[in-house]
Scaffold this active site. Structure first.
Site, PDB file in Angstrom:
ATOM      1  N   GLU A 134      35.535  16.899  -0.465  1.00  0.00           N
ATOM      2  CA  GLU A 134      34.730  16.563   0.709  1.00  0.00           C
ATOM      3  C   GLU A 134      33.716  17.690   0.922  1.00  0.00           C
ATOM      4  O   GLU A 134      34.085  18.804   1.306  1.00  0.00           O
ATOM      5  CB  GLU A 134      35.615  16.409   1.944  1.00  0.00           C
TER       6      GLU A 134
ATOM      7  N   ARG B 268      38.352  23.606   7.906  1.00  0.00           N
ATOM      8  CA  ARG B 268      37.184  22.761   8.137  1.00  0.00           C
ATOM      9  C   ARG B 268      35.894  23.560   8.331  1.00  0.00           C
ATOM     10  O   ARG B 268      34.836  22.972   8.492  1.00  0.00           O
ATOM     11  CB  ARG B 268      37.431  21.837   9.334  1.00  0.00           C
TER      12      ARG B 268
ATOM     13  N   ARG C  21      31.023  19.187   3.130  1.00  0.00           N
ATOM     14  CA  ARG C  21      30.883  19.006   4.573  1.00  0.00           C
ATOM     15  C   ARG C  21      29.538  19.457   5.137  1.00  0.00           C
ATOM     16  O   ARG C  21      29.262  19.269   6.315  1.00  0.00           O
ATOM     17  CB  ARG C  21      32.020  19.759   5.285  1.00  0.00           C
TER      18      ARG C  21
ATOM     19  N   GLU D  39      33.877  10.438  18.494  1.00  0.00           N
ATOM     20  CA  GLU D  39      33.896  11.768  17.892  1.00  0.00           C
ATOM     21  C   GLU D  39      33.993  12.852  18.963  1.00  0.00           C
ATOM     22  O   GLU D  39      34.084  12.569  20.149  1.00  0.00           O
ATOM     23  CB  GLU D  39      32.683  11.982  16.990  1.00  0.00           C
TER      24      GLU D  39
ATOM     25  N   GLU E  62      31.008  10.163   5.638  1.00  0.00           N
ATOM     26  CA  GLU E  62      31.416   9.907   7.022  1.00  0.00           C
ATOM     27  C   GLU E  62      30.225  10.217   7.930  1.00  0.00           C
ATOM     28  O   GLU E  62      29.986  11.367   8.285  1.00  0.00           O
ATOM     29  CB  GLU E  62      32.600  10.793   7.407  1.00  0.00           C
TER      30      GLU E  62
ATOM     31  N   HIS F 283      29.996  14.284   6.317  1.00  0.00           N
ATOM     32  CA  HIS F 283      30.942  14.809   5.340  1.00  0.00           C
ATOM     33  C   HIS F 283      31.044  13.801   4.196  1.00  0.00           C
ATOM     34  O   HIS F 283      31.296  12.619   4.423  1.00  0.00           O
ATOM     35  CB  HIS F 283      32.315  15.017   5.976  1.00  0.00           C
TER      36      HIS F 283
ATOM     37  N   GLU G 234      31.863   7.642  15.016  1.00  0.00           N
ATOM     38  CA  GLU G 234      31.890   7.645  13.558  1.00  0.00           C
ATOM     39  C   GLU G 234      32.457   6.319  13.079  1.00  0.00           C
ATOM     40  O   GLU G 234      33.419   5.797  13.651  1.00  0.00           O
ATOM     41  CB  GLU G 234      32.748   8.802  13.051  1.00  0.00           C
TER      42      GLU G 234
ATOM     43  N   GLU H 169      28.325  10.495  11.277  1.00  0.00           N
ATOM     44  CA  GLU H 169      28.484  10.571  12.733  1.00  0.00           C
ATOM     45  C   GLU H 169      27.153  10.257  13.403  1.00  0.00           C
ATOM     46  O   GLU H 169      26.093  10.381  12.793  1.00  0.00           O
ATOM     47  CB  GLU H 169      28.988  11.961  13.128  1.00  0.00           C
TER      48      GLU H 169
ATOM     49  N   ASP I  37       0.841  -1.200   0.000  1.00  0.00           N
ATOM     50  CA  ASP I  37       0.000   0.000   0.000  1.00  0.00           C
ATOM     51  C   ASP I  37       0.877   1.251   0.000  1.00  0.00           C
ATOM     52  O   ASP I  37       1.413   1.641   1.033  1.00  0.00           O
ATOM     53  CB  ASP I  37      -0.914  -0.028   1.228  1.00  0.00           C
TER      54      ASP I  37
END
Length: 483
Positions: free
Chosen positions: A371, A352, A373, A224, A142, A281, A232, A144, A63
């Site tokens: 990457e 970062r 983030r 982490e 990655e 990330h 992680e 977390e 359904d």
């Protein structure tokens, strides 16, 4: 089946081989799994005798009107068609069970369903090939998470609260308890203490072993930054749809292993105030003729011009992308300055706080990647990965210049310079509005349909933005009760 890889999506397993596996392992049930539009894994099970070669063509009915973001009640009948390449012996159930991912099919047209997130991911991979820009995209998210000992929450007409706890939480340091032995990560100091401060090493290792048991290769796991069980587990990169499948299995196995230990796991981006949240990330690269198109030894941080254009696409479309990559109201409790959050619409080889980072861990051409983030693990990986790919490809096609890299510490820049650095939107409502005004790049090649985008906007606005907006917040009582 002759090889383990064929059980877990790394080979070309056939329906006959999957049926043979069930007999060889003495399996009793088959668990048919799929993902709803917001990104939760759904399932139903059939006796193993019902797993026939015809089922892999004709599918099994369900359904669709009872699944979030799918059909209306007057057109509710849908089919699940299992993908034999995703079959493995489920590591969670006590009854021997085959787990298999499915695609959703319309029983009237026998066509794949446009709102099936997995189909969107498959179309994104096909679009990349048809563009002739690249043959394959590789993905390495990655994810977390937090693991708590308990969680209580409620919201009704006269009260609203949440209460979570963890023996590892530093707030329990003063607890009057004979079992209080200290050894807790202080706020923002959870990266990388050894046991006994890291109390969940064995639990994470157990998750890793189960993931590898079903064919998901793991590179590492660790505690982490946040206190209270933040961790992680990093999966080895693979292709787009396969990685989205792996993300769903990762969440499923982690939550169930935590439950076996009397604990609870969450991928909510920001469950704790004044500590780091959980991100996703996402490492990504494009390949053609076994060559990494993102690598150029003469380019900035080893990036090719194509890679820089791809970055330009990610940055340009980030406000709209976040509607899929950071798709909850809670996501914007994480995307704030000061918590290693990537809030700046810039790229950098080390900074970062930039939305796009270029990892410099290895000089190998094969390792060169981007990457992104901003995403968090509340996202639907099929939709998030597909959207990122479409934004990057749009950058390459239109040669979108990402500007200069941001290699300085953003928090030490003069105010005048800092004011020129654009940041991500600050709420779910803002990114939904951005998606509404910037979705053409997603619609190319029919990867996303306008119907899916409109359904996503409608669901998120009505079920999340509006529902949160109309409720009093507990902190409002601290601010306003005595006015």
């Amino acid at each position: 089946m002759k090889s383990k890889s064929k059980l877990v999506g790394n080979g070309k397993a056939s329906p006959q081989e999957v049926i043979a596996l069930c007999k060889e392992k003495g399996l009793k049930m088959v668990d048919m799994k799929f993902t709803d539009l917001p990104g939760s894994l759904q399932h139903f099970s059939i006796p193993v005798e019902e797993l026939t070669e015809e089922l892999f063509v004709e599918g099994s009915g369900f359904d669709g009107s009872s699944i979030r973001g799918f059909q209306d009640i007057h057109e509710s009948d849908m089919l699940l068609v299992p993908d034999p390449e995703t079959a493995f012996v489920d590591p969670v159930y006590s009854v021997p069970t085959l787990s298999i991912m499915c695609n959703v099919v319309d029983p009237v047209t026998m066509q794949f369903y446009s709102r099936d997130p997995r189909y969107v991911a498959q179309k994104a991979e096909s679009f990349l090939k048809s563009s002739r820009i690249a043959e394959t995209s590789y993905w390495g998210p990655e994810l977390e998470f937090f693991i708590f000992d308990s969680i209580r929450f409620d919201q009704n007409q006269h009260s609203g609260y949440y209460f979570l706890d963890s023996a590892e939480g530093v707030w329990n340091s003063g607890k009057n308890d004979d079992r209080n032995l200290g050894h807790r990560p202080r706020y923002k100091e959870g990266y990388f203490p050894v046991p006994p401060t890291d109390a969940l090493q064995d639990l994470r290792s157990e998750v890793v072993m189960k993931l590898e048991q079903v064919g998901i290769k793991i590179e590492k796991h660790h505690h982490e930054v946040a206190t209270a069980g933040q961790g992680e587990i990093d999966m080895r990169f693979t292709t787009l749809t396969r990685m989205a499948d792996n993300v769903m299995h990762y969440k499923y196995i982690l939550k169930n292993v935590a439950k076996e230990h009397g604990m609870t796991a969450t991928f909510m981006p920001k469950p704790l105030f004044m500590d780091n949240g959980s991100g996703m990330h996402t490492h990504q690269s494009l390949w053609k003729n076994s060559t990494n198109l993102f690598y150029d030894p003469e380019g900035y941080a080893g990036l090719s011009q194509e890679a820089l254009y791809y970055v330009g696409g990610l940055l340009k479309h980030s406000p709209a992308l976040l509607a899929f990559c950071a798709p909850t109201t809670n996501s914007y409790r994480r995307l704030v300055p000061g918590y290693e959050a990537p809030v700046n619409l810039a790229y950098s080889q080390r900074n970062r706080s930039a939305c796009v980072r270029i990892p410099m861990y290895s000089p190998s051409p094969k390792a060169k990647r981007l990457e992104y983030r901003c995403p968090d693990p509340s996202s639907n990986p099929y939709l998030a990965f597909a959207a990122m790919l479409m934004a990057g490809v749009d950058g390459i096609v239109n040669k979108i210049d990402p500007g200069d890299p941001l290699d300085e510490d953003i928090y030490k820049l003069p105010k005048e310079e800092m004011s020129r650095v654009k940041t991500v939107p600050g709420s779910l409502e803002e990114v939904l509005n951005a998606l509404e005004g910037d979705c053409d790049f997603l619609l190319r090649g029919g990867v996303f349909t306008l119907d899916l985008v409109e359904s996503w906007l409608d669901y998120k606005r009505k079920k999340e933005v509006d529902e949160v907006r109309i409720r009093p917040h507990p902190y409002e009582f601290c601010l306003y009760y005595d006015i």
